[in-house]
Design a protein around this motif. Structure first.
Motif, short mmCIF file in Angstrom:
data_model
loop_
_atom_site.label_atom_id
_atom_site.label_comp_id
_atom_site.label_asym_id
_atom_site.label_seq_id
_atom_site.Cartn_x
_atom_site.Cartn_y
_atom_site.Cartn_z
N MET A 193 4.17 -4.48 -20.41
CA MET A 193 3.86 -3.35 -19.54
C MET A 193 3.25 -2.20 -20.32
O MET A 193 3.66 -1.92 -21.44
N ASN A 201 3.13 -13.34 -18.89
CA ASN A 201 4.23 -12.42 -18.65
C ASN A 201 4.81 -11.90 -19.95
O ASN A 201 6.01 -11.69 -20.08
N ARG A 246 4.09 2.14 -15.72
CA ARG A 246 5.25 3.00 -15.50
C ARG A 246 4.86 4.16 -14.57
O ARG A 246 5.61 4.53 -13.68
N TRP A 305 9.87 -11.65 -13.64
CA TRP A 305 10.26 -10.53 -12.76
C TRP A 305 9.18 -10.29 -11.74
O TRP A 305 8.03 -10.04 -12.08
N ARG A 361 11.94 -7.09 -9.88
CA ARG A 361 11.89 -6.11 -10.95
C ARG A 361 12.45 -4.77 -10.49
O ARG A 361 11.75 -3.76 -10.46
N LEU A 371 14.50 -3.58 -19.33
CA LEU A 371 13.50 -4.63 -19.18
C LEU A 371 12.43 -4.55 -20.26
O LEU A 371 12.02 -5.56 -20.82
N ALA A 372 11.98 -3.32 -20.54
CA ALA A 372 10.84 -3.16 -21.43
C ALA A 372 11.20 -3.39 -22.89
O ALA A 372 10.32 -3.57 -23.71
N GLU A 403 -0.15 -5.39 -15.27
CA GLU A 403 0.72 -5.55 -14.10
C GLU A 403 0.81 -7.03 -13.70
O GLU A 403 1.88 -7.53 -13.38
N GLY A 433 4.26 -8.92 -17.42
CA GLY A 433 5.71 -8.98 -17.37
C GLY A 433 6.29 -7.70 -17.95
O GLY A 433 5.53 -6.80 -18.29
N PRO A 434 7.60 -7.60 -18.07
CA PRO A 434 8.18 -6.35 -18.59
C PRO A 434 7.78 -6.05 -20.03
O PRO A 434 7.56 -4.91 -20.37
N VAL A 462 7.31 3.63 -6.22
CA VAL A 462 8.71 3.24 -6.03
C VAL A 462 9.59 4.47 -5.95
O VAL A 462 10.36 4.65 -5.01
N HIS A 511 4.62 2.90 -11.11
CA HIS A 511 5.97 2.66 -10.60
C HIS A 511 6.60 3.97 -10.12
O HIS A 511 7.20 4.02 -9.04
N ARG A 549 19.80 5.35 -7.42
CA ARG A 549 18.61 4.58 -7.65
C ARG A 549 17.73 5.13 -8.76
O ARG A 549 17.29 4.39 -9.65
N LEU A 601 6.64 3.14 -24.46
CA LEU A 601 5.47 2.63 -23.72
C LEU A 601 4.17 3.27 -24.19
O LEU A 601 3.14 2.60 -24.27
#
Lengths: 425, 342
Positions: A376, A290, A381, B195, B149, B340-341, A368, A372-373, A388, A384, B329, A204
């Motif tokens: 990115m 995306n 990241r 996603w 996602r 995904l990436a 974002e 899409g993936p 998350v 996220h 997780r 990335l």
């Protein structure tokens, strides 16, 4: 001004050299204080709103006191145990675990530790939950030895992997987050690369860099002729053109990004038009969003003014007589442009390029929404990890790497081009 | 009595279905409603630390209930003695069944992550999809897909649709080969997939015709179908259920506790949970409530078919595996995002 105001009769008496110096110094000091007070609000704002958060990010990227805070006895007892040992730690370590987790269960901090360790060792959450439930009923003084009892509670306590990870991540400051940010781990007690299917950061970082460079190049390609036009047409046309450049600049970023979504999506305006023209089959519409393409298009558009404006301000200062002189000395249009005009616009290119590249490297919202993936960026990241996973260390470490990378770039740029040659206006 | 919930349409459904009826039966009782469920864990931690818990009853998602229970901030409940049995006498523990995911958790409703599809994009002569596995069947159902996602849900569907029985899914995912098998299945649709990260994206993608089929929360699909009249159908099979319910904070004074226990006994009985379904498209957590679900209070349509817990929708349904995902997780998310990436 100040000296005359404070001293109403400067000419009445003869001032000695020392006295004059003293008064001058006092006046200058007063001026300095006044200047400082004037910038104090800004200084304070930068300190609180900029320096402090960055400092805290730097700190979080190495801070790891949660393990020592919650399991102090265990960490101390593990000192003498070698990570390469093929034996489980001795009984005092198990006893320390029971002591620590009893306190942690009482203070309700056990699951915080579990969350921290679960970033490195999958299964630590359950291990802690089971252990905390069991040790509540035990008495450290009378119920030992604990080794077999703990392994009875969870077989993970009998697994060397658990102990190695615990020891590796038990120091108060850790390089673990930086290692993770470059796809390495020290979960076994030694630094080793993560397997390919878990490596994401280096890829990335690299993608962010080359896509930013490409976006930077695209803005230059599109922005240079626009800036040239702006600088060389009559003033009233120039103003109109300038407004057209600035209009998108004044429109909300979200609106502009969402508009690209409407234009580029499979059932979007551009695809509909191409299908109508018959250039694209209805069941085989182009994927323009995306993915990387969508990010490059949308970000080139969004960052274009950051290239056009510095270019324009530099080009405006280039005297038209130079090009005329070159032509009168026999240069054709291209030579006059390339040998005379272009070199004088380089400071503008430098300013625009560094501005666009640095903004692009840290961009978040456009990748974002339309990336899409596969489109990115590293900042996505980082975000996220923040909202998350709640892994703040892994927010700080790549963030710091990004910051340092930009500073290094700036330094290299200064060495190569010279920052004094950059003009922002 | 202070009752904390999520606000919005969800809290309104609770007020209509059981708070108002309870207050009507107990004149003089003052119920204060709070809308702080989103940060209930942090607030309860702070209250407990200050020794001043001012909430009597808190609505939380199951994973938060488990966390509060682990930290000793929520009170353990004995379902059979403290909750109402079903009308036919079935004890509460059996009536709630596997929705009792924590000893502190009193389930109210189940919502699900499930699939919707464009009814007008189903190819001619093909039966419309009925379950999540249609998402992997690009031969029968061409078109793009929308998936969340994150690994949760997608990994389960990949393995279930690849023929792994549900009770082996998580042991399979604990092995490296199992994870690769799931990714191999997801690889077959990776190029066709959009996603999403926000639940509102899939209904929008479906409405625009950008995707043929996509996963999202069942309430979002209900709104698109029943309120916006979009040409969308539900494919309920293999839906992933998630739960929301009450917890009682640890350490309430005796008089508060007695009041709250009486309220909870009433508010989570079979009829009250069925009543709630008239206001929102979330399924009652009790099995015995399903036959009592009636029509929507304002739209007038029968709500039974829109309930995730309706027996007809429960084929292959599975419950969000909170404990397993708490452990795995972080690791699987890293692998999923890396996959995904690429």
């Amino acid at each position: 001004m100040t000296s005359t105001a404070t001293d109403p009769h400067p000419s009445d008496e003869e001032l000695t050299g020392g006295e004059l110096k003293r008064r001058l110094a006092r006046a200058l000091r007063r001026q300095k204080i006044r200047a400082l007070l004037l910038i104090a609000p800004l200084l304070l704002f930068i300190l609180l709103g900029f320096i402090a958060p960055i400092g805290s990010m730097l700190f979080r990227s190495v801070e790891n006191n949660i393990v020592t805070d919650i399991m102090p006895n265990t960490v101390a007892a593990l000192q003498t145990w070698d990570v390469d040992s093929t034996e489980l730690p001795p009984e005092p370590v198990f006893r320390a675990v029971v002591q620590d987790i009893q306190v942690a269960a009482e203070q309700r901090t056990a699951m915080q530790l579990a969350r921290r360790m679960n970033f490195e060792v999958p299964g630590f959450t359950t291990l802690m939950r089971q252990t905390q439930r069991a040790v509540r009923r035990w008495d450290v003084e009378t119920d030992g030895p604990f080794r077999d009892q703990l392994i009875e509670v969870s077989s993970d306590w009998g697994d060397l992997h658990t102990w190695r990870a615990l020891k590796a991540y038990s120091s108060e400051y850790t390089s673990g987050y930086y290692l993770a940010a470059v796809d390495h781990t020290m979960v076994s007690g030694h630094i080793e690369p993560l397997p390919d299917d878990r490596s994401i950061h280096i890829m990335l970082f690299w993608r962010t860099a080359w896509m930013s460079a490409l976006i930077c190049f695209m803005t230059l390609l599109l922005g240079y002729p626009v800036a040239f036009l702006l600088a060389n047409v009559k003033e009233r046309y120039a103003n109109l053109l300038l407004i057209m450049v600035l209009l998108p600049f004044w429109t909300s970023l979200l609106v502009r990004t969402s508009s690209w979504k409407v234009l580029l999506q499979e059932q979007g305006v551009i695809n509909d038009f191409l299908v109508w023209l018959g250039l694209v089959a209805d069941d085989n519409r182009l994927s323009m969003i995306n993915n990387k393409f969508g990010v490059i298009v949308a970000m080139t558009h969004i960052l274009l003014p950051f290239m056009v404006l510095p270019l324009y301000s530099v080009m405006k200062t280039v005297p038209p007589s130079y090009v005329r002189a070159a032509k009168s000395l026999g240069a054709n249009d291209w030579t006059a442009f390339w040998r005379v005009y272009f070199p004088q616009s380089i400071p503008g290119i430098g300013a625009g390029a560094i501005l666009v590249f640095i903004i692009a490297v840290g961009y978040y919202i456009t990748p974002e929404l339309v990336g899409g993936p596969s489109g990115m960026f590293i900042s996505n990241r980082i975000a996220h990890q923040w909202y998350v996973s709640g892994n703040w260390g892994l927010v700080g470490a790549p963030g710091t790497i990004l910051l340092v990378a930009v500073l290094v770039l700036y330094w290299v740029y200064d060495r190569v081009v010279g920052i004094d040659n950059v003009k922002l206006g | 009595m202070t009752v904390v919930s999520w606000g919005g349409a969800y809290q309104a459904s609770q007020v209509n279905a059981y708070i108002n009826p309870y207050v009507a039966a107990h004149p003089g009782l003052n119920v204060i409603t709070d809308e702080s469920s989103a940060d209930a864990v942090a607030r309860l931690r702070a209250m407990s630390e200050a020794g001043n818990v001012t909430w009597d009853l808190v609505d939380v998602v199951a994973s938060d209930a488990m966390r509060l229970c682990d930290e000793g901030l929520a009170m353990p409940i004995d379902a059979d003695t403290q909750l109402a049995p079903a009308p036919d006498g079935t004890p509460a523990s059996q009536d709630f069944g596997n929705t009792l995911v924590s000893e502190c958790f009193i389930p109210q409703i189940a919502y699900s992550t499930t699939f919707g599809y464009r009814t007008d994009m189903v190819p001619d002569g093909v039966a419309p999809p009925t379950d999540a596995c249609a998402v992997f069947d690009t031969a029968t159902y061409p078109g793009r897909r929308a998936l969340e996602r994150r690994p949760i849900g997608n990994m389960e569907w990949a393995l279930l649709c690849d023929g792994v029985p549900y009770d082996e899914v998580y042991t399979t995912l604990e092995t490296d080969e199992g994870v690769q098998r799931a990714f191999a299945m997801l690889d077959t649709i990776k190029a066709d997939t959009v996603w999403w990260t926000a639940g509102a994206e899939t209904p929008q993608l479906l409405a625009d015709g950008e995707v043929f089929m996509g996963s999202t929360y069942n309430g979002r699909l209900f709104a698109a179908i029943a309120e916006q009249h979009q040409p969308i159908g539900m494919a309920w099979g293999y839906q992933m259920l998630d739960l929301d319910g009450w917890i009682i904070p640890e350490g309430l004074p005796a008089d508060h506790l007695a009041r709250v226990m009486d309220f909870v006994y009433f508010a989570t009985d079979t009829q009250r949970l069925a009543d709630q379904a008239a206001y929102i498209s979330y399924g009652p957590a009790r099995a015995s409530s399903a036959p009592l679900v009636g029509n929507h209070a304002t739209l007038g349509i029968p709500m039974g078919p829109h309930m995730p817990t309706d027996p007809a929708n429960m084929t292959g349904a599975f419950l969000f595996n909170y404990t397993w995902w708490a452990d795995h997780r972080d690791e699987l998310d890293a692998r999923f995002q890396a996959w995904l990436a690429q």
